[in-house]
Motif scaffolding. Structure first.
Motif, mmCIF file in Angstrom:
data_model
loop_
_atom_site.group_PDB
_atom_site.id
_atom_site.type_symbol
_atom_site.label_atom_id
_atom_site.label_comp_id
_atom_site.label_asym_id
_atom_site.label_seq_id
_atom_site.Cartn_x
_atom_site.Cartn_y
_atom_site.Cartn_z
ATOM 1 N N MET A 1 -4.947 1.850 -14.724
ATOM 2 C CA MET A 1 -4.413 1.747 -13.492
ATOM 3 C C MET A 1 -3.666 0.411 -13.657
ATOM 4 N N SER A 2 -2.682 0.198 -13.059
ATOM 5 C CA SER A 2 -1.827 -1.161 -13.156
ATOM 6 C C SER A 2 -2.502 -2.368 -12.926
ATOM 7 N N SER A 3 -2.331 -3.530 -13.439
ATOM 8 C CA SER A 3 -2.892 -4.565 -13.208
ATOM 9 C C SER A 3 -2.790 -5.073 -11.775
ATOM 10 N N ASP A 4 -1.531 -4.756 -11.149
ATOM 11 C CA ASP A 4 -1.660 -5.188 -9.617
ATOM 12 C C ASP A 4 -2.348 -4.687 -8.736
ATOM 13 N N ALA A 5 -2.830 -3.492 -9.042
ATOM 14 C CA ALA A 5 -3.778 -2.917 -8.216
ATOM 15 C C ALA A 5 -5.227 -3.141 -8.436
ATOM 16 N N GLN A 6 -5.471 -3.695 -9.612
ATOM 17 C CA GLN A 6 -7.082 -4.213 -9.679
ATOM 18 C C GLN A 6 -7.358 -5.471 -9.057
ATOM 19 N N ALA A 7 -6.184 -6.269 -8.784
ATOM 20 C CA ALA A 7 -6.682 -7.508 -8.053
ATOM 21 C C ALA A 7 -6.204 -7.309 -6.675
ATOM 22 N N THR A 8 -7.110 -8.245 -5.872
ATOM 23 C CA THR A 8 -6.534 -8.069 -4.406
ATOM 24 C C THR A 8 -5.549 -9.184 -4.163
ATOM 25 N N PRO A 9 -4.319 -8.763 -3.863
ATOM 26 C CA PRO A 9 -3.112 -9.609 -3.675
ATOM 27 C C PRO A 9 -3.379 -10.532 -2.416
ATOM 28 N N ALA A 10 -2.493 -11.553 -2.452
ATOM 29 C CA ALA A 10 -2.766 -12.549 -1.244
ATOM 30 C C ALA A 10 -2.331 -12.043 0.015
ATOM 31 N N GLY A 11 -2.653 -12.284 0.959
ATOM 32 C CA GLY A 11 -1.907 -12.107 2.159
ATOM 33 C C GLY A 11 -2.337 -10.777 2.819
ATOM 34 N N LEU A 12 -3.686 -10.312 2.493
ATOM 35 C CA LEU A 12 -3.893 -8.814 2.967
ATOM 36 C C LEU A 12 -4.847 -8.707 4.089
ATOM 37 N N ASP A 13 -5.200 -9.901 4.733
ATOM 38 C CA ASP A 13 -6.062 -10.021 5.635
ATOM 39 C C ASP A 13 -5.787 -9.123 7.023
ATOM 40 N N ASP A 14 -4.306 -8.795 6.892
ATOM 41 C CA ASP A 14 -4.054 -7.874 8.207
ATOM 42 C C ASP A 14 -3.588 -6.495 7.846
ATOM 43 N N GLY A 253 -5.398 3.382 -6.551
ATOM 44 C CA GLY A 253 -4.969 2.020 -6.468
ATOM 45 C C GLY A 253 -3.436 1.938 -6.847
ATOM 46 N N ASP A 254 -2.937 2.840 -7.742
ATOM 47 C CA ASP A 254 -1.789 2.622 -8.226
ATOM 48 C C ASP A 254 -0.603 3.008 -6.966
ATOM 49 N N ARG A 255 -1.184 4.221 -6.469
ATOM 50 C CA ARG A 255 -0.464 4.904 -5.289
ATOM 51 C C ARG A 255 -0.169 3.936 -4.033
ATOM 52 N N TRP A 256 -1.397 3.026 -3.921
ATOM 53 C CA TRP A 256 -1.478 2.303 -2.813
ATOM 54 C C TRP A 256 -0.244 0.991 -3.222
ATOM 55 N N GLN A 257 -0.388 0.739 -4.295
ATOM 56 C CA GLN A 257 0.463 -0.684 -4.625
ATOM 57 C C GLN A 257 1.921 -0.058 -4.481
#
Length: 408
Positions: A1-14, A253-257
């Motif tokens: 899995m890519s590192s981008d999809a492992q952590a929750t990026p900022a600004g996802l509350d919406d 997770g990768d497909r989501w990112q």
């Protein structure tokens, strides 16, 4: 899995995610999708709901409608193994409908699971479990693997099964890894097993390339058992399907990112709806893909209304799509649509389904009416022309030549 999809990026509350499964008459299979949705929510740190293309609820439009009141962005992630008609046509069509109904909502459409290193590793583990069951070791004995997928009428999907089999072979001590299918296309599982037996391996591992433990997985297990009985000199057994293994979350997770950053890469270079492939020439053309999605959705809607099995596809002899997009609508398309339906209802000779469609790409030449499977498009159609289309083309298979815009 890519590192981008492992952590929750900022600004996802919406933001929310819709995990789309096919849907099944077996509630156990539907629960698998819901389980993965719950686990994916924990992985991504954003709300994840489950939706289904057919046979289960909520549908994709209903699921998106439910999310629209709470978030401003929805990312659709598809729990499909390969890119065939559902991935290329039906899900994008449902997503586009949702976009038109919720103009304030941003909807991203993600890719299918596809060929991914995490899935190759998972298949390797499934194979190792069967080896342990049979008491064999690939490092000292000849072990053949047969990867058995569902089979599709889409060459992209079938070729990916072969690619996955090859990747499973690369760098591992298997004697050979072959791809086969349980239906629709060749080579069938039985044929592949008999061919593998000619090489006299010590054991054959059959891997069902399925998400759930359903009817097709059962047929694959039965096929492996019958082969084991028919060839006493070869030990054979089938492994487990992918299930809800956590490595699927890596792929999702990768497909989501990819989807939320608008970097989805679909296999368009070899898509039968985009290019003319040998043996699939009649499928080429974006309008055909659109019409296929329309027909599929309409067939389910019709059967839901009358309580019939929604997966019984009794297609009509002809399907007529009337463009009701902005330009055609302004030129009188709604009146043409209604006249076509009225004339068809009054006719005793035609077996037809008449539906609205989105833009057919002939703006300014409408109202546009497309008749399939004939591939005849009529342009500049008026109410009087609608009567002729029914009485001549639909009733007697005689094309109304003076209003033909193009033929496909």
């Amino acid at each position: 899995m890519s590192s981008d999809a492992q952590a929750t990026p900022a600004g996802l509350d919406d933001e929310a995610v819709l995990l789309v499964g096919h849907g099944s008459r077996r509630e156990k299979s539907n629960e698998q999708v819901r389980t993965l949705a719950a686990e994916l929510e924990g992985r991504l740190g954003v709300p994840v709901d489950a939706g289904f293309l057919e046979l289960a609820k909520p549908s994709i439009p209903d699921a998106i409608a439910g999310l629209a009141s709470t978030v401003s962005r929805v990312t659709v992630v598809q729990l499909s193994l390969f890119a065939a008609s559902h991935v290329k046509n039906d899900v994008p069509f449902a997503v586009q409908q949702a976009r038109s109904e919720h103009a304030e909502l941003t909807v991203h459409n993600g890719a299918h699971l596809g060929v991914h290193p995490a899935i190759v590793d998972l298949l390797d583990e499934r194979a190792a479990a069967v080896e342990a069951e049979l008491g064999v070791d690939r490092t000292s004995e000849d072990i053949a693997v047969v990867l058995c997928a569902r089979g599709s009428s889409d060459p992209d999907a079938n070729s990916d099964a072969h690619k996955l089999a090859r990747l499973l072979y690369e760098g591992r001590a298997f004697d050979r890894v072959e791809a086969s299918f349980i239906g629709v296309t060749e080579p069938k599982l039985e044929e592949t097993l008999h061919a593998v037996a000619k090489h006299r391996p010590d054991a054959v591992v059959v891997l069902p390339y399925m998400l759930g433990d359903g009817v097709l997985t059962g047929r694959i297990r039965d096929g492996a058992a019958e082969f084991d009985e028919a060839y006493p000199y070869v030990d054979a057994a089938a492994g487990d399907p992918l299930g809800t293994d956590t490595r699927l979350l890596d792929v999702l997770g990768d497909r989501w990112q990819e989807a939320r950053t608008e970097s989805v890469d679909m296999p368009c270079d070899t898509c039968k709806y985009k290019v003319e492939l040998d043996g699939y020439e009649e499928d080429a053309g974006g309008a055909r893909a659109m019409l296929r999605a329309l027909t599929h959705q309409e067939s389910h809607a019709d059967r839901d209304d009358v309580g019939e099995d929604p997966h019984t596809h009794d297609a009509p002899e002809k399907h007529v799509a009337v463009c009701t997009n902005q330009t055609c609508a302004a030129d009188g398309a709604p009146a043409v649509l209604e006249r076509l339906r009225q004339e068809a209802r009054d006719s005793d000779a035609c077996d037809v389904r008449i539906t609205r469609s989105s833009c057919l790409g002939r703006c300014g030449d409408g109202p546009m009416v497309a008749v399939y499977p004939d591939g005849v498009w009529y342009g500049g159609v008026g109410r009087a022309d609608a009567e002729r289309i029914v009485s001549s083309h639909l009733d007697r298979d005689r094309i109304v030549s003076n209003i033909v815009d193009q033929t496909l």
